[in-house]
Design a protein around this motif. Structure first.
Motif, PDB file in Angstrom:
ATOM      1  N   GLY B  50      66.487  63.031  49.438  1.00 19.99           N
ATOM      2  CA  GLY B  50      65.320  63.069  48.558  1.00 19.99           C
ATOM      3  C   GLY B  50      64.417  61.851  48.669  1.00 19.99           C
ATOM      4  O   GLY B  50      63.500  61.688  47.878  1.00 19.99           O
ATOM      5  N   LEU B  51      64.660  60.966  49.639  1.00 19.61           N
ATOM      6  CA  LEU B  51      63.816  59.780  49.779  1.00 19.61           C
ATOM      7  C   LEU B  51      62.475  60.130  50.417  1.00 19.61           C
ATOM      8  O   LEU B  51      61.480  59.467  50.196  1.00 19.61           O
ATOM      9  CB  LEU B  51      64.502  58.716  50.640  1.00 19.61           C
ATOM     10  N   ARG B  52      62.494  61.150  51.247  1.00 21.46           N
ATOM     11  CA  ARG B  52      61.264  61.561  51.891  1.00 21.46           C
ATOM     12  C   ARG B  52      60.957  62.996  51.531  1.00 21.46           C
ATOM     13  O   ARG B  52      61.855  63.833  51.476  1.00 21.46           O
ATOM     14  CB  ARG B  52      61.440  61.488  53.412  1.00 21.46           C
ATOM     15  N   GLY B  71      65.081  61.508  39.463  1.00 19.71           N
ATOM     16  CA  GLY B  71      65.741  60.522  40.316  1.00 19.71           C
ATOM     17  C   GLY B  71      67.197  60.276  39.962  1.00 19.71           C
ATOM     18  O   GLY B  71      68.060  60.234  40.834  1.00 19.71           O
ATOM     19  N   ARG B  74      69.419  63.283  40.761  1.00 20.42           N
ATOM     20  CA  ARG B  74      69.572  63.342  42.217  1.00 20.42           C
ATOM     21  C   ARG B  74      70.571  62.277  42.665  1.00 20.42           C
ATOM     22  O   ARG B  74      71.435  62.546  43.505  1.00 20.42           O
ATOM     23  CB  ARG B  74      68.195  63.126  42.857  1.00 20.42           C
ATOM     24  N   GLY B  75      70.465  61.090  42.060  1.00 19.03           N
ATOM     25  CA  GLY B  75      71.375  60.012  42.410  1.00 19.03           C
ATOM     26  C   GLY B  75      72.829  60.342  42.095  1.00 19.03           C
ATOM     27  O   GLY B  75      73.734  59.876  42.770  1.00 19.03           O
ATOM     28  N   LEU B  80      73.713  57.740  48.977  1.00 19.04           N
ATOM     29  CA  LEU B  80      73.276  57.389  50.331  1.00 19.04           C
ATOM     30  C   LEU B  80      73.744  55.989  50.688  1.00 19.04           C
ATOM     31  O   LEU B  80      73.553  55.041  49.933  1.00 19.04           O
ATOM     32  CB  LEU B  80      71.743  57.455  50.412  1.00 19.04           C
ATOM     33  N   PRO B  82      72.693  53.484  53.275  1.00 16.86           N
ATOM     34  CA  PRO B  82      71.654  53.310  54.297  1.00 16.86           C
ATOM     35  C   PRO B  82      72.195  52.609  55.540  1.00 16.86           C
ATOM     36  O   PRO B  82      73.272  52.033  55.518  1.00 16.86           O
ATOM     37  CB  PRO B  82      70.605  52.442  53.605  1.00 16.86           C
ATOM     38  N   ASP B  86      72.247  45.805  53.387  1.00 16.84           N
ATOM     39  CA  ASP B  86      71.186  45.012  52.794  1.00 16.84           C
ATOM     40  C   ASP B  86      71.720  44.397  51.505  1.00 16.84           C
ATOM     41  O   ASP B  86      71.988  45.099  50.562  1.00 16.84           O
ATOM     42  CB  ASP B  86      70.038  45.981  52.413  1.00 16.84           C
ATOM     43  N   LEU B  99      76.389  48.373  40.674  1.00 12.50           N
ATOM     44  CA  LEU B  99      75.054  48.960  40.851  1.00 12.50           C
ATOM     45  C   LEU B  99      75.151  50.443  41.189  1.00 12.50           C
ATOM     46  O   LEU B  99      74.253  51.229  40.884  1.00 12.50           O
ATOM     47  CB  LEU B  99      74.294  48.232  41.963  1.00 12.50           C
ATOM     48  N   LEU B 102      74.318  53.009  38.564  1.00  8.71           N
ATOM     49  CA  LEU B 102      72.969  53.128  37.996  1.00  8.71           C
ATOM     50  C   LEU B 102      72.564  54.560  37.651  1.00  8.71           C
ATOM     51  O   LEU B 102      71.971  54.794  36.606  1.00  8.71           O
ATOM     52  CB  LEU B 102      71.941  52.514  38.957  1.00  8.71           C
ATOM     53  N   PRO B 103      72.880  55.550  38.514  1.00  9.90           N
ATOM     54  CA  PRO B 103      72.457  56.912  38.161  1.00  9.90           C
ATOM     55  C   PRO B 103      73.157  57.446  36.911  1.00  9.90           C
ATOM     56  O   PRO B 103      72.709  58.419  36.328  1.00  9.90           O
ATOM     57  CB  PRO B 103      72.843  57.737  39.390  1.00  9.90           C
ATOM     58  N   LEU B 147      79.852  47.811  50.355  1.00 10.66           N
ATOM     59  CA  LEU B 147      78.727  48.734  50.210  1.00 10.66           C
ATOM     60  C   LEU B 147      79.211  50.179  50.143  1.00 10.66           C
ATOM     61  O   LEU B 147      78.626  51.008  49.441  1.00 10.66           O
ATOM     62  CB  LEU B 147      77.734  48.532  51.364  1.00 10.66           C
ATOM     63  N   ARG B 150      80.243  50.684  46.727  1.00  3.79           N
ATOM     64  CA  ARG B 150      79.067  50.876  45.859  1.00  3.79           C
ATOM     65  C   ARG B 150      78.706  52.367  45.790  1.00  3.79           C
ATOM     66  O   ARG B 150      78.460  52.910  44.706  1.00  3.79           O
ATOM     67  CB  ARG B 150      77.890  50.064  46.416  1.00  3.79           C
TER      68      ARG B 150
END
Lengths: 322, 256
Positions: B50-52, B71, B74-75, B80, B82, B86, B99, B102-103, B147, B150
């Motif tokens: 759903g990012l694009r 959002g 969806r989260g 995801l 990535p 990062d 983190l 968060l959703p 990650l 996460r």
């Protein structure tokens, strides 16, 4: 909520420094004389109290704006001063001085707010989304030199020597002779801006993992961008309108706070506001009691303090990279 | 829950990245997406998460259009991981993994259920002993684990990972793939973009091969992992065999 103890400590420190700053000045007025109805009470209530309150509001605004910008850009060197937002606000304000609009009390702040908003918006547009440190730094450098040179142009084309002097002294940033009128104008705008800044916290945390990860967790990046632009625009615009450019607060304060508050962007916001207020009120008290003929301008004092700090920060980053 | 995409097209700067492709993924299985650089793998993942927004076509979860979900929802459905690891601020590992909640979490911090999920995710990735460490001081392998934790902490129905093995040594590669496999075994869907053909052959239940924005082949591992399809996808000759202990080996031998 994190860092309850740190915030409580900073708040206590702030109250103590504010009380000291009320007492300190060309004459020392001890708290016992504050509530009388003689001359010294008048000095406190009409001269020093508005100045101290304004200083605290501006310090909090700049500290929090710096912390938000650093979080949003994931760049520890971000600051409304270094990246030209303050300069854009100043350009707006100078424009109103140039045309003599400043006779109407709210026009200078309105121009400064517009300048800051446009500056921050341009930065966000140019480089905000990419998160690229180099692109953003360059955009900031260009913005601040553009705003600076347009300001110089205004000064050199100023219609009267009076306007020139007015612009130049105003640009140097100071809290001298501020009244309750200035407080009434600036504080509500700063408060509104800080609400926007504070609301960015969780989204800034998510950005720690990069924009894709943040978006995949439901963070609305364009909303975040709007909040950052509005928050920084309002706080910095109102601060510059009230006191001219007082640089480096937004840069220094989050760095001073992080060793105690941790690096999580949302956890840095409130302590940065408190510590920023503490720093500006403290520095303003010191320039007031320095034994100089005419008072050292606060903006100049902060730059003298901030520039070496910035360099030390660069040295530290350099060491960590190599 | 079925994740499917239909007639998906994506154009970037006038270039066709995805060209009216359709397909679907099964929960409870690991699907590996293969394909040469620029074949459109990452773009497909960003549409699936759903990012694009695709130029045309749609992604659906069961019968609901992905982009009709907000959002946060969806989260909770799609996690995801990535491509590039990062981490921008030197926060501790527990905060990073947190983190991922968060959703789920409200505006004012994490609930007990959130803390439990974080603890489980750290357990599943052997991060528990790293909890107090600072994320930027970790090795590449440790960062990869953190990650992954996460994403797992968000307990998404679908886990999408874009080249999770990049910059990991062989032992850590096995660790990550093993954990993804376990996640699928628990009934969730796992979609992974990989470049290592042997690892793909070993861990995938299904394989989808992309080429120039189209889908070259998709299906169960044994049907898709053939010398012919690999030659078409990558332009290299591969040799497919088995190790002494019976694991598949896929070795590129020369460029065609």
């Amino acid at each position: 909520m994190k860092n309850v103890r740190l915030n409580a400590l900073l708040a206590m420190g702030l109250i103590i420094v504010m009380i000291l700053s009320l007492a300190a000045g060309k004459v020392w007025v001890s708290p016992a004389a504050w509530l009388g109805d003689d001359l010294s009470a008048l000095i406190i209530m009409e001269l020093r109290l508005p100045r101290t309150v304004l200083g605290a509001a501006i310090g909090a605004a700049l500290g929090m704006a710096g912390a938000t910008m650093q979080g949003y850009l994931r760049n520890p060197l971000a600051d409304p001063g270094v990246f030209g937002v303050s300069a854009s606000a100043a350009l707006g304000a100078v424009t109103s001085l140039y045309f003599g609009y400043a006779v109407t009390a709210w026009l200078l702040p309105a121009f400064a707010l517009a300048g800051a908003g446009i500056g921050m918006g341009l930065l966000a547009l140019l480089a905000g989304r990419s998160g690229s440190l180099i692109l953003f730094t360059l955009a900031g450098v260009i913005l601040s030199s553009l705003a600076g040179s347009l300001t110089s142009l205004m000064i050199s084309l100023a219609p009267t020597p009076f306007a020139t002097t007015e612009i130049v002294t105003w640009l140097m940033g100071a809290l001298t002779d501020r009244s309750w009128d200035d407080v009434q104008l600036a504080v509500p705008i700063i408060a509104a801006g800080m609400v926007f800044l504070f609301a960015t916290g969780r989204s800034l945390d998510a950005l720690t993992l990069g924009e894709d990860a943040a978006r995949s967790m439901g963070v609305n990046i364009s909303r975040l961008q709007w909040f950052a632009v509005l928050g920084v625009g309002l706080t910095v615009g109102a601060s510059v309108a009230a006191a001219g450019i007082i640089g480096f607060v937004g840069l220094i304060v989050p760095h001073l706070v992080r060793p105690f508050a941790g690096h999580q962007p949302s956890a840095v916001l409130l302590p940065s506001a408190l510590a920023g207020a503490l720093l500006v009120v403290g520095a303003d008290s010191i320039v007031r009691i320095l034994p100089s003929v005419s008072e050292l301008r606060l903006g100049i004092a902060m730059s003298l303090l901030g520039a070496p700090f910035f360099m030390a920060l660069l040295f530290k980053m350099h060491r960590e990279l190599s | 829950m079925l994740l499917s995409f239909e007639n998906l097209s994506l154009t970037l700067r006038g270039r066709k990245i995805l060209d009216t492709i359709s397909g679907q993924f099964q929960p409870g299985r690991v699907t590996v997406i293969l394909g040469a650089n620029g074949a459109g793998k990452s773009s497909l993942l960003s549409c699936l998460s759903g990012l694009r927004e695709p130029k045309s076509g749609s992604v659906t979860l069961d019968d609901r259009a992905l982009l009709s979900l907000n959002g946060k929802k969806r989260g909770r459905m799609i996690g995801l991981l990535p491509q590039r690891p990062d981490i921008h601020w030197n926060v501790d590992v527990r905060t990073i993994v947190g983190l991922g909640r968060l959703p789920h979490s409200g505006r004012w911090g994490m609930s007990a259920a959130d803390h439990d999920a974080v603890a489980r995710a750290m357990e599943a990735t052997d991060c528990a002993d790293l909890a107090e460490r600072k994320a930027m001081r970790l090795s590449g392998g440790e960062q990869g684990r953190v990650l992954l934790a996460r994403v797992l902490a968000g307990e998404p129905q679908w886990l999408l990972a874009d080249e999770p093995l990049a910059s990991l040594d062989p032992a850590h590669q096995f660790d990550v793939l093993e954990r993804l496999k376990n996640y699928a075994a628990a009934g969730k869907g796992v979609i992974v973009v990989l470049h290592d053909l042997t690892q793909a052959a070993r861990f995938a239940d299904d394989i989808m091969v992309m080429k120039e924005g189209a889908i070259l082949a998709a299906g169960p591992r044994n049907e898709v992992m053939t010398a012919d399809i690999m030659a078409q996808a990558y332009g290299v000759e591969v040799q497919i065999g088995t190790s002494d202990t019976g694991e598949p080996l896929v070795v590129p031998v020369r460029r065609l």
